[in-house]
Design a protein around this motif. Structure first.
Motif, PDB file in Angstrom:
ATOM      1  N   ALA A 124       4.213   6.971   2.272  1.00 53.64           N
ATOM      2  CA  ALA A 124       5.069   6.362   3.286  1.00 53.64           C
ATOM      3  C   ALA A 124       6.497   6.819   3.019  1.00 53.64           C
ATOM      4  N   ILE A 125       7.250   7.031   4.079  1.00 52.84           N
ATOM      5  CA  ILE A 125       8.650   7.447   3.981  1.00 52.84           C
ATOM      6  C   ILE A 125       9.524   6.401   4.659  1.00 52.84           C
ATOM      7  N   PHE A 126      10.529   5.933   3.936  1.00 53.18           N
ATOM      8  CA  PHE A 126      11.572   5.063   4.495  1.00 53.18           C
ATOM      9  C   PHE A 126      12.868   5.884   4.537  1.00 53.18           C
ATOM     10  N   HIS A 127      13.638   5.758   5.624  1.00 56.52           N
ATOM     11  CA  HIS A 127      14.910   6.486   5.683  1.00 56.52           C
ATOM     12  C   HIS A 127      15.775   5.893   6.780  1.00 56.52           C
ATOM     13  N   CYS A 128      17.026   5.596   6.452  1.00 56.53           N
ATOM     14  CA  CYS A 128      17.960   5.136   7.484  1.00 56.53           C
ATOM     15  C   CYS A 128      18.181   6.261   8.503  1.00 56.53           C
ATOM     16  N   LYS A 129      18.077   5.937   9.768  1.00 53.96           N
ATOM     17  CA  LYS A 129      18.188   6.961  10.807  1.00 53.96           C
ATOM     18  C   LYS A 129      19.576   7.594  10.844  1.00 53.96           C
ATOM     19  N   MET A 130      20.590   6.851  10.408  1.00 54.29           N
ATOM     20  CA  MET A 130      21.959   7.383  10.404  1.00 54.29           C
ATOM     21  C   MET A 130      22.504   7.460   8.971  1.00 54.29           C
ATOM     22  N   ASP A 131      21.647   7.794   8.042  1.00 48.56           N
ATOM     23  CA  ASP A 131      22.014   7.924   6.627  1.00 48.56           C
ATOM     24  C   ASP A 131      23.278   8.771   6.496  1.00 48.56           C
ATOM     25  N   PRO A 168      -3.172  10.379   5.093  1.00 45.45           N
ATOM     26  CA  PRO A 168      -2.486   9.268   5.766  1.00 45.45           C
ATOM     27  C   PRO A 168      -1.002   9.227   5.411  1.00 45.45           C
ATOM     28  N   LYS A 169      -0.177   9.021   6.425  1.00 49.17           N
ATOM     29  CA  LYS A 169       1.271   9.004   6.224  1.00 49.17           C
ATOM     30  C   LYS A 169       1.915   8.092   7.254  1.00 49.17           C
ATOM     31  N   SER A 170       3.106   7.592   6.918  1.00 45.06           N
ATOM     32  CA  SER A 170       3.862   6.776   7.865  1.00 45.06           C
ATOM     33  C   SER A 170       5.348   6.990   7.620  1.00 45.06           C
ATOM     34  N   LEU A 171       6.132   6.750   8.662  1.00 40.10           N
ATOM     35  CA  LEU A 171       7.586   6.900   8.584  1.00 40.10           C
ATOM     36  C   LEU A 171       8.233   5.695   9.233  1.00 40.10           C
ATOM     37  N   TRP A 172       9.120   5.034   8.495  1.00 41.26           N
ATOM     38  CA  TRP A 172       9.910   3.928   9.042  1.00 41.26           C
ATOM     39  C   TRP A 172      11.376   4.322   8.968  1.00 41.26           C
ATOM     40  N   ALA A 173      12.053   4.319  10.109  1.00 44.20           N
ATOM     41  CA  ALA A 173      13.453   4.741  10.169  1.00 44.20           C
ATOM     42  C   ALA A 173      14.262   3.724  10.958  1.00 44.20           C
ATOM     43  N   PRO A 174      14.721   2.650  10.304  1.00 45.64           N
ATOM     44  CA  PRO A 174      15.549   1.658  10.985  1.00 45.64           C
ATOM     45  C   PRO A 174      16.935   2.217  11.299  1.00 45.64           C
ATOM     46  N   ARG A 221       6.925  -4.257   4.633  1.00 46.64           N
ATOM     47  CA  ARG A 221       6.342  -2.922   4.771  1.00 46.64           C
ATOM     48  C   ARG A 221       5.934  -2.344   3.413  1.00 46.64           C
ATOM     49  N   SER A 222       6.753  -2.533   2.400  1.00 41.96           N
ATOM     50  CA  SER A 222       6.408  -1.992   1.083  1.00 41.96           C
ATOM     51  C   SER A 222       5.210  -2.726   0.488  1.00 41.96           C
ATOM     52  N   VAL A 223       5.179  -4.047   0.620  1.00 41.78           N
ATOM     53  CA  VAL A 223       4.045  -4.826   0.121  1.00 41.78           C
ATOM     54  C   VAL A 223       2.770  -4.426   0.853  1.00 41.78           C
ATOM     55  N   SER A 224       2.837  -4.333   2.173  1.00 41.99           N
ATOM     56  CA  SER A 224       1.662  -3.966   2.969  1.00 41.99           C
ATOM     57  C   SER A 224       1.137  -2.588   2.576  1.00 41.99           C
ATOM     58  N   PHE A 225       2.038  -1.637   2.357  1.00 44.05           N
ATOM     59  CA  PHE A 225       1.612  -0.284   1.989  1.00 44.05           C
ATOM     60  C   PHE A 225       0.838  -0.290   0.680  1.00 44.05           C
ATOM     61  N   PHE A 226       1.392  -0.924  -0.338  1.00 44.82           N
ATOM     62  CA  PHE A 226       0.735  -0.877  -1.649  1.00 44.82           C
ATOM     63  C   PHE A 226      -0.527  -1.740  -1.696  1.00 44.82           C
ATOM     64  N   ILE A 227      -0.533  -2.873  -0.983  1.00 49.68           N
ATOM     65  CA  ILE A 227      -1.753  -3.682  -0.945  1.00 49.68           C
ATOM     66  C   ILE A 227      -2.888  -2.910  -0.258  1.00 49.68           C
ATOM     67  N   THR A 228      -2.529  -2.177   0.790  1.00 49.78           N
ATOM     68  CA  THR A 228      -3.529  -1.417   1.544  1.00 49.78           C
ATOM     69  C   THR A 228      -4.091  -0.247   0.748  1.00 49.78           C
ATOM     70  N   GLY A 248       2.165   6.708  -2.754  1.00 51.33           N
ATOM     71  CA  GLY A 248       3.587   6.950  -2.970  1.00 51.33           C
ATOM     72  C   GLY A 248       4.448   6.508  -1.809  1.00 51.33           C
ATOM     73  N   LEU A 249       5.500   5.749  -2.123  1.00 51.60           N
ATOM     74  CA  LEU A 249       6.475   5.329  -1.124  1.00 51.60           C
ATOM     75  C   LEU A 249       7.799   5.994  -1.482  1.00 51.60           C
ATOM     76  N   PHE A 250       8.345   6.765  -0.534  1.00 50.51           N
ATOM     77  CA  PHE A 250       9.516   7.589  -0.805  1.00 50.51           C
ATOM     78  C   PHE A 250      10.659   7.155   0.113  1.00 50.51           C
ATOM     79  N   SER A 251      11.691   6.589  -0.480  1.00 49.54           N
ATOM     80  CA  SER A 251      12.807   6.049   0.287  1.00 49.54           C
ATOM     81  C   SER A 251      14.049   6.933   0.161  1.00 49.54           C
ATOM     82  N   SER A 252      14.544   7.408   1.298  1.00 49.74           N
ATOM     83  CA  SER A 252      15.827   8.126   1.373  1.00 49.74           C
ATOM     84  C   SER A 252      15.830   9.423   0.576  1.00 49.74           C
TER      85      SER A 252
END
Length: 294
Positions: free
Chosen positions: A234-241, A259-265, A284-291, A172-176
């Protein structure tokens, strides 16, 4: 004295009616958001044809008889299937920003259209569980076994709860997303309208619960994310959302297990991660799902 009592009673009655009227209005903003494609946000408003993707429209029927007309985008040589779940006030096209890169590497995509777009109302991830349930039944009927989920904002909250309840979802990839529906509504009311918690928001919640038929306090992805383990997230989230505060991502990440990861640009608009950095977001999304979707 009688005149004072009558005046007091009138003021009290008027205040109650006014409070209920305001609560009804704000509950309506939650239940019936305006649905539109914003090119600045969603970018691709004409559907998969705008990207030259092979697709078909499919109708997915929920247990409460709503027909969700969604996009099915097959891959030429399938590695698995990703269910994409849009946000509050969004449409099935929200996932198209990521669709080309994911489909190109071999993932079938089901861009689910949620109930608000088909005669229902939005519940911040509560009743939307029925929509995901129906989508999973659709995929399993097609013989799909390697299933991932990719949610955006409310769709992210929906996806977290759904993944915890459905072991057949492998990654699961969870954005925002957010940890609690009521928390994000309370925060937005204070930020956008200057409304303190008392006395209005408890009444808004009461009206919202009555109109939706569910207890909004139960829509708490943070209570479910731990149960996803040992499947990867995996979690994606803008740092200043500017709508769902970054602390929601931090709270969800802390509650999740490996296993978990967080990307916050360093982006500052809600659910604009792809818009901020398309190349890295896609990689990042492609790499997560391929892995992990195997």
């Amino acid at each position: 004295m009688k005149r004072i009592l009558k005046l007091t009673s009138f003021i009290l009655l008027f205040s109650i009616i006014l409070l209920l009227g305001i609560a009804y209005y704000f509950s309506g903003l939650v239940l019936y958001p305006k649905v539109r494609c914003n090119p600045d946000h969603h970018v691709f408003c004409q559907g998969p044809k705008e990207l030259g993707l092979n697709f078909e429209e499919v109708t997915i029927t929920t247990e409460d008889k709503l027909n969700l007309v969604s996009y099915w985008i097959p891959a030429k040589q399938s590695k698995g299937t990703i269910l994409m779940v849009h946000g509050h006030g969004g449409q099935r096209n929200e996932g198209l920003r990521f669709a080309t890169s994911l489909n190109k590497v071999g993932f079938n995509l089901l861009l689910l259209s949620l109930r608000r777009n088909h005669g229902g109302y939005a519940t911040m991830g509560g009743l939307e569980q029925k929509d995901v349930d129906a989508a999973l039944q659709f995929l399993k009927a097609k013989g799909e076994t390697k299933i991932g989920i990719f949610g955006f904002s409310m769709g992210s909250a929906t996806s977290i709860i759904a993944m915890a309840n459905h072991p057949e979802i492998k990654a699961g990839l969870f954005s925002s997303g957010y940890g609690s529906a009521m928390d994000v509504l309370i925060e937005s009311a204070k930020r956008d309208f200057g409304i303190p918690y008392y006395p209005l928001l408890p009444v808004v919640k009461w009206v919202l619960d009555y109109r939706s038929g569910i207890d909004m306090d139960t829509v708490r992805p943070i209570d479910h994310i731990t149960n996803i383990h040992p499947r990867p997230i995996a979690i994606f989230h803008c740092k200043m959302d500017d709508y769902v505060n970054y602390h929601h991502a931090e709270d969800l990440f802390a509650a999740a297990k490996e296993p978990k990861s967080l990307w916050a640009p360093e982006c500052n608009r809600h659910e604009r991660i792809w818009n901020f950095n398309p190349k890295e977001a896609e990689e990042r999304s492609v790499s997560f799902f391929i892995t992990y979707l195997k």
